[in-house]
Motif scaffolding. Structure first.
Motif, PDB file in Angstrom:
ATOM      1  N   LEU A  95      -4.459   5.018  -9.082  1.00  0.00           N
ATOM      2  CA  LEU A  95      -3.637   3.976  -9.678  1.00  0.00           C
ATOM      3  C   LEU A  95      -4.085   3.805 -11.126  1.00  0.00           C
ATOM      4  O   LEU A  95      -5.284   3.803 -11.424  1.00  0.00           O
ATOM      5  CB  LEU A  95      -3.825   2.674  -8.895  1.00  0.00           C
ATOM      6  N   ASP A 133       0.847  -1.192   0.000  1.00  0.00           N
ATOM      7  CA  ASP A 133       0.000   0.000   0.000  1.00  0.00           C
ATOM      8  C   ASP A 133       0.883   1.244   0.000  1.00  0.00           C
ATOM      9  O   ASP A 133       2.117   1.143  -0.025  1.00  0.00           O
ATOM     10  CB  ASP A 133      -0.960  -0.021   1.199  1.00  0.00           C
ATOM     11  N   LEU A 155       2.000  -2.725  -5.835  1.00  0.00           N
ATOM     12  CA  LEU A 155       0.674  -2.370  -5.313  1.00  0.00           C
ATOM     13  C   LEU A 155      -0.367  -3.278  -5.967  1.00  0.00           C
ATOM     14  O   LEU A 155      -0.525  -3.275  -7.187  1.00  0.00           O
ATOM     15  CB  LEU A 155       0.357  -0.901  -5.594  1.00  0.00           C
ATOM     16  N   ALA A 195      -6.742  -1.999  -4.998  1.00  0.00           N
ATOM     17  CA  ALA A 195      -7.221  -0.626  -5.139  1.00  0.00           C
ATOM     18  C   ALA A 195      -8.736  -0.649  -4.996  1.00  0.00           C
ATOM     19  O   ALA A 195      -9.356  -1.711  -5.145  1.00  0.00           O
ATOM     20  CB  ALA A 195      -6.828  -0.055  -6.501  1.00  0.00           C
ATOM     21  N   ALA A 227      -5.490   3.717  -4.814  1.00  0.00           N
ATOM     22  CA  ALA A 227      -4.586   2.880  -4.020  1.00  0.00           C
ATOM     23  C   ALA A 227      -4.679   3.346  -2.578  1.00  0.00           C
ATOM     24  O   ALA A 227      -4.550   4.540  -2.292  1.00  0.00           O
ATOM     25  CB  ALA A 227      -3.148   3.016  -4.522  1.00  0.00           C
ATOM     26  N   GLU A 266       6.125   0.683  -6.779  1.00  0.00           N
ATOM     27  CA  GLU A 266       4.773   0.923  -7.293  1.00  0.00           C
ATOM     28  C   GLU A 266       4.199  -0.319  -7.961  1.00  0.00           C
ATOM     29  O   GLU A 266       2.999  -0.590  -7.883  1.00  0.00           O
ATOM     30  CB  GLU A 266       4.778   2.085  -8.292  1.00  0.00           C
TER      31      GLU A 266
END
Lengths: 344, 344
Positions: free
Chosen positions: B267, B209, B223, B226, B316, B220
């Protein structure tokens, strides 16, 4: 019209107490919540959040069951709704009276007039049902930043004046007279005179909480909900007690009291019910499932060693709406279970 | 032993992915969550939160279904459990290695020895089942305050050393060799070498996160969850878009980025899946049901007018564990619904 917001309690049992007091309509903040209260014989509900064009199916189903008020501030939302709704609804145009969250700015008269005309035009179409333009709706949420009742009362006065000004602008443009609706607990609690509005929609007042107490919107005696939290650890050497009560129970909302971050305070209980906040105890930190209850006064530190794992303490929440959202039912102090709606 | 914490995803479907990768045991943080995973053929679970003496009935039922590890740091909790448990459990003594949440201080050898002896004594009683003393368990949660991977790796080293020191103290007191168990995503993500521990229990890494990203625990590209949030208002004049996505959806957790409070970021998505964070967009404020999405860069402000009510954007979360807790299921990007446990 008193149209209390039911998002704080979200309980048909609590709603029945309102009904017994003569309330016949309410405010909600999601189609799911509206459907729940429709199942419990509420026939007049306003959805006081900008309508979501992706939910026209659910909204239409609701409109077929009850008198449904919908909130809009965008012609595109109106167009999407009017195209798909087969049952009539009452449109409220959302006005931004200073919170800057949703709504058309109260002094942007051109856009307000355009959207009002849009609603009336849609309502006149032969191929759509007779939607109505109910009025102008606002949430004066800036009152939550008010540190004193006087400041909250000033927000009330400003919000009312701005709604009245917007309504007059629509009248001057040749539109019919519209109702004006506002609602937020701090401003309404601070204002003895609600005249000049057609509708009041406060909600939090049903339980109140530490945030409202700190702002002077209520007294300690008004705190009406608390979370029963099990003690799972006792640490006299660092003045702390550990509770199985974390962000997933209390929510992570916090208050700043005396420069310290506080996530809850202990509430007293005796055979008559909740008493007052217990001085010297604060929830000083939260993680997902844990709450750190800190003894900050000599008195609290003296009481601490008597606590032991398996004890229950009552924690008054910072923000009742968010804390109650974490649970699927309430218990009254005499052991009655009260159901509540819970978002899936 | 790799015993991932399932509190982040709380999903039997996600747990199956772990099982397919060879994982056979897991960590949970409530009896309800344990029961859910027991229903889905998980036979070896540790409840990594101080056991609550009020829940001995639920704990005993669990112990009858699976190999159950329980966490304790207080003789009174042990006594309450031993009195009521009819099925054997494995006790872990919780050690405070610096987080100061739960546990006996790592250097309070006298209390550690006493409680370890208490477990062994209870286990030897003729009238109780053969409970075992599994070892020493800690949560090095202070790693969540680490601003860099180097700082998180230093927490890992300290936590490991303190657990080893505590174990040695018990050995020196004549107790049998015990396992040591630790788990927290930032420290484990920052440390390539997990040797010296018998068990690892990180959990958040399954989704990661913004909090973990900011601390350098992930990239990134890592991740993995979302929230799909509907646009319900567009306000170019104040660089904001309103989402029906509030604290009740995203949780109220926040991060400070460049001095600003941020509750989530957008995101990107393309046919290959999630891409990267979209620069210039931040969730700048939350209320119960609303999220204010702010355009902070010229690029974002240029993109803003193309958004309209009914669009979906992907947010996100700041803290995946708390955000996922707000939902009862997941959707994969190819439309598969994944169930998850939800606390009642």
């Amino acid at each position: 019209v008193f149209r209390p917001h039911f998002k704080t309690h979200q309980s048909a049992a609590v709603a029945d107490w309102f009904r017994q007091a003569g309330v016949t309509c309410a405010t909600v903040s999601s189609p799911g919540m509206a459907s729940y209260f429709a199942d419990h014989r509420w026939g007049d509900l306003t959805l006081a959040i900008g309508a979501n064009p992706l939910q026209t199916g659910a909204l239409d189903a609701l409109a077929g069951r009850l008198r449904l008020g919908l909130t809009i501030d965008d012609q595109r939302t109106l167009d999407a709704l009017v195209e798909d709704l087969h049952h009539p609804v009452a449109f409220w145009i959302e006005v931004d009276t200073g919170q800057h969250r949703g709504g058309i700015a109260w002094d942007d008269h051109a856009r307000l007039v355009d959207l009002a005309r849009g609603v009336l035009a849609g309502g006149e179409s032969a191929t759509t049902p007779a939607h109505t333009l109910a009025g102008l709706l606002t949430h004066g949420g800036q009152s939550y930043q008010a540190a004193t009742p006087e400041a909250a009362a000033a927000v009330f006065a400003t919000v009312r004046e701005r709604l009245q000004t917007a309504r007059q602008a629509l009248l001057d443009a040749g539109l019919p007279p519209l109702e004006i609706s506002a609602g937020d607990t701090p401003a309404f609690a601070a204002s003895a005179d609600w005249s000049g509005l057609d509708e009041a929609r406060p909600g939090n007042f049903v339980f109140y909480d530490l945030m409202q107490l700190t702002a002077g919107a209520c007294d300690e005696d008004d705190l009406a909900c608390a979370v029963a939290c099990p003690v799972i650890g006792v640490y006299p050497q660092r003045d702390e007690v550990l509770l199985h009560a974390g962000s997933v129970h209390l929510s992570c909302e916090s208050l700043t009291i005396g420069g310290r971050t506080v996530h809850g305070r202990l509430l007293g209980l005796d055979p008559t019910g909740f008493t007052r906040l217990v001085p010297g105890w604060e929830i000083a930190g939260l993680s997902q499932e844990h709450g750190r209850l800190r003894a900050r006064s000599p008195q609290a530190r003296a009481e601490l060693p008597a606590l032991q794992p398996g004890d229950l303490v009552l924690v008054a929440p910072v923000h009742a709406c968010l804390t109650c959202e974490q649970f699927s039912r309430y218990w009254t102090l005499d052991g009655q279970e009260l159901p509540r709606y819970r978002r899936r």
